[in-house]
Design a protein around this motif. Structure first.
Motif, PDB file in Angstrom:
ATOM      1  N   ASP A   1      34.421  39.350  42.170  1.00  0.00           N
ATOM      2  CA  ASP A   1      34.493  38.121  41.385  1.00  0.00           C
ATOM      3  C   ASP A   1      35.950  37.726  41.144  1.00  0.00           C
ATOM      4  O   ASP A   1      36.875  38.363  41.663  1.00  0.00           O
ATOM      5  CB  ASP A   1      33.721  38.274  40.070  1.00  0.00           C
ATOM      6  CG  ASP A   1      34.262  39.380  39.171  1.00  0.00           C
ATOM      7  OD1 ASP A   1      35.449  39.726  39.299  1.00  0.00           O
ATOM      8  OD2 ASP A   1      33.494  39.897  38.328  1.00  0.00           O
ATOM      9  N   ALA A   2      36.158  36.690  40.344  1.00  0.00           N
ATOM     10  CA  ALA A   2      37.502  36.171  40.120  1.00  0.00           C
ATOM     11  C   ALA A   2      38.426  37.193  39.477  1.00  0.00           C
ATOM     12  O   ALA A   2      39.653  37.124  39.636  1.00  0.00           O
ATOM     13  CB  ALA A   2      37.431  34.919  39.251  1.00  0.00           C
ATOM     14  N   ASP A   3      37.859  38.156  38.763  1.00  0.00           N
ATOM     15  CA  ASP A   3      38.654  39.203  38.108  1.00  0.00           C
ATOM     16  C   ASP A   3      38.850  40.433  38.987  1.00  0.00           C
ATOM     17  O   ASP A   3      39.457  41.417  38.563  1.00  0.00           O
ATOM     18  CB  ASP A   3      38.002  39.619  36.787  1.00  0.00           C
ATOM     19  CG  ASP A   3      37.945  38.471  35.785  1.00  0.00           C
ATOM     20  OD1 ASP A   3      38.921  37.696  35.752  1.00  0.00           O
ATOM     21  OD2 ASP A   3      36.940  38.351  35.067  1.00  0.00           O
TER      22      ASP A   3
END
Length: 380
Positions: free
Chosen positions: A185-187
């Motif tokens: 994911d974005a993290d």
């Protein structure tokens, strides 16, 4: 920092690649064995006694003269963005490389910096295909643009490198546009299988379920199964009007890549009631997995073996800790009448993103010989 470039051993090359999150499989030492019509060399960048970069160089000889095009496909494995922003810029890294390659008889150098300029999410690409005002991917608004990558291309222009522009986003070597399915994911946290499946469009999810209900079984194959893969690969080539690679190419690829790492290349086979309906190959280096070749039969297309086999590869890439499942090249066309759009739509259904690489760049060293090589390749 004063850098030098010299030949390194296969072991040192592999050790450096292992220290990275990933690198292109076209930059592994084993790839030289696959491209047997080229002469291969591993080179390293040294800061004192430390290797700080590496590359696989493939040398293509000019007819009747001992001069070569030096080609680094999807390489070299250096941090281009940091190099461009660092002391001396890219010249501090590329000048010693060019000096080394010139000493090895190169009349020109071609490379493919592994940096991504722009990204388009699946929703944007889907909308763009439906918009008659947009003809190419570049006409659509990008979801993200990397200014550090843009700076790399600006610096290459300033240093005299020439971008190789090809029709539909394809150059003489590797594609400029690829399709990625992010597995984090974005993290940076790993996505679950459920999250990846939810990100696919309704057609993909339905086809995966349909294949499962029909009893399609996907298994891993071995060296003895390459011939079966090649049979339906040749059928696919005839149906889709492209020139297939010979069986020996895939056998060499299998032996070379898996000889370097026993899990570098995998062969997947999808069967329905004992009939082989689809087959694919996947290559992995570190945290990056590539769907490299695929094939399917004309018969039994309704059981959706192609979706089933892709879903198995995606899940295996997740299990291996990969951050990206790379579905490789797409064209930049958005013309609904173009046959290539069907391939884009198939890949967009996974919910991933289209990415634009910096492309391939040439530096003529001997301009007369470089021009002669270009004419020779056009005739071939």
């Amino acid at each position: 920092m004063s850098l030098s470039v010299r030949t390194i051993s296969t072991a040192d090359h592999l050790a450096f690649l292992t220290s990275l999150p990933s690198a292109s499989f076209l930059q592994t030492p084993a790839w030289a064995a696959v491209k047997s019509e080229w002469r291969g060399e591993s080179i390293g960048w040294f800061d004192g006694g430390d290797i700080v970069g590496a590359g696989l160089v493939l040398y293509r000889k000019l007819p009747k003269v001992a001069k070569y095009l030096a080609y680094l496909p999807e390489g070299p494995s250096i941090d281009f963005a940091s190099a461009a922003a660092g002391p001396g810029g890219l010249a501090a890294w590329l000048d010693p490389m060019v000096k080394h390659l010139t000493g090895r008889g190169a009349f020109g150098v071609r490379m493919g910096p592994p940096v991504v300029l722009r990204r388009w999410d699946a929703a944007t690409v889907k909308k763009a295909v439906a918009d008659p005002a947009l003809r190419t991917l570049g006409d659509a608004p990008a979801a993200a643009t990397d200014p550090r990558a843009i700076a790399v291309t600006s610096e290459l222009h300033r240093l005299g490198w020439r971008e190789q522009v090809g029709e539909g986003g394809f150059t003489a070597g590797q594609p400029k546009y690829n399709f990625w399915l992010p597995l984090v994911d974005a993290d940076g946290a790993p996505r679950s299988e459920e999250a990846v499946l939810r990100g696919m469009n309704q057609l993909w999810r339905r086809n995966i379920k349909k294949a499962d209900k029909a009893g399609v079984e996907v298994t891993l194959g071995g060296a003895d199964d390459i011939a079966a893969f090649h049979t339906i690969y040749a059928e696919t080539a005839e149906r889709d009007h492209f020139t297939p690679r010979p069986l020996a190419y895939f056998q060499t690829m299998w032996d070379a890549l898996n000889g370097e790492d026993p899990d570098r290349m995998r062969l997947y086979l999808a069967r329905h009631e004992g009939d082989l309906v689809a087959a694919t190959t996947m290559v992995r280096v570190g945290q990056h997995a590539w769907y490299s070749y695929g094939a399917s039969t004309t018969a039994k297309r309704e059981v959706r073996g192609s979706n089933a086999i892709q879903w198995r590869m995606i899940r295996d890439a997740l299990a291996a800790g990969c951050t990206v499942y790379d579905m490789r090249g797409i064209t930049d066309t958005l013309d609904p009448e173009d046959s290539h759009v069907g391939l884009i739509q198939f890949k967009v259904g996974t919910g991933g993103e289209a990415v634009e690489y910096a492309g391939e760049w040439d530096l003529p060293i001997n301009r007369l010989l470089y021009l002669a090589f270009q004419q020779y390749m056009k005739r071939r």
